[in-house]
Scaffold this active site. Sequence first.
Site, PDB file in Angstrom:
ATOM      1  N   CYS A  50       0.861  -1.180   0.000  1.00  0.00           N
ATOM      2  CA  CYS A  50       0.000   0.000   0.000  1.00  0.00           C
ATOM      3  C   CYS A  50       0.900   1.234   0.000  1.00  0.00           C
ATOM      4  O   CYS A  50       1.645   1.463   0.958  1.00  0.00           O
ATOM      5  CB  CYS A  50      -0.891  -0.009   1.239  1.00  0.00           C
ATOM      6  SG  CYS A  50      -1.913   1.462   1.421  1.00  0.00           S
TER       7      CYS A  50
ATOM      8  N   CYS B  35      -5.237   6.143  -3.545  1.00  0.00           N
ATOM      9  CA  CYS B  35      -4.558   4.849  -3.597  1.00  0.00           C
ATOM     10  C   CYS B  35      -3.175   5.092  -4.190  1.00  0.00           C
ATOM     11  O   CYS B  35      -3.057   5.483  -5.350  1.00  0.00           O
ATOM     12  CB  CYS B  35      -5.346   3.858  -4.450  1.00  0.00           C
ATOM     13  SG  CYS B  35      -4.514   2.250  -4.612  1.00  0.00           S
TER      14      CYS B  35
END
Length: 259
Positions: free
Chosen positions: A76, A199
């Site tokens: 991530c 994101c």
Amino acid sequence: MASKVRFSKYQGAGNDFILVDNRKKAFDRADEALVEKLCNRRFGIGADGLMLLQTKENYDFEMIYYNADGREGSMCGNGGRCIVAFARDLGIITDKTVFLAVDGIHHASLSADLVNLQMIDVTDFARDGEAYLLQTGSPHYVEFVKNLQDKNVFQDGYAIRNNATYGKEGINVNFIEAEGDGYFLRTFERGVEDETYACGTGATAAAMAVALQQNLEGDINIPIRVLGGQLYISFHKKGSHFSEVFLKGPAQFVFEGNY
């Protein structure tokens, strides 16, 4: 595990995370039900994901990342930037760091609330019709669209994410549109199973898709606006090989407490 969990909440362009200092191994990393409960926005703290900061020999720390569904996830990018800020606030690092994540070694530097995080090199890509498929630490589908502001990202992203083409694990889905001198991006994230405000690995994949579509070469910088703020992606491109990949953006402390 310990009856009380000390946590900090951070956000990177609206992508929000629970951070736990687990250097003493008090948090049971196998307790997926607890992670899911902590991330629940109604019955827990609420977050897109949870990270454990752990001790790792030869590194400043190790990043263990969980999706909001409680399962350990792939890399991530915004989480990586937030855990770097967390490590600084814990006094583990100052303005630079080298840490280990699920996809390998990461370097990062800090300046005020901005973290510049090195991502993995990308050496190839695939296509699905007009869309680009890239692995930037997590698998991403990138599609160029128009009228992105009005698009039903949940509906369209959910359908692609769960398409049998992408197997049991599925794929993260990104829709991108040119905007001024940069681009606007919206993302449906697997594991969260919803659209998120940002994101990092998705923004990285989207920037690479831009470079591929436009046949750009050399040192490239691409600004990408997401729902939660502004991100900047830079890399060196030669053919389909991307190196010196960096994701830059805000990583800010929100609050801390005990659960």
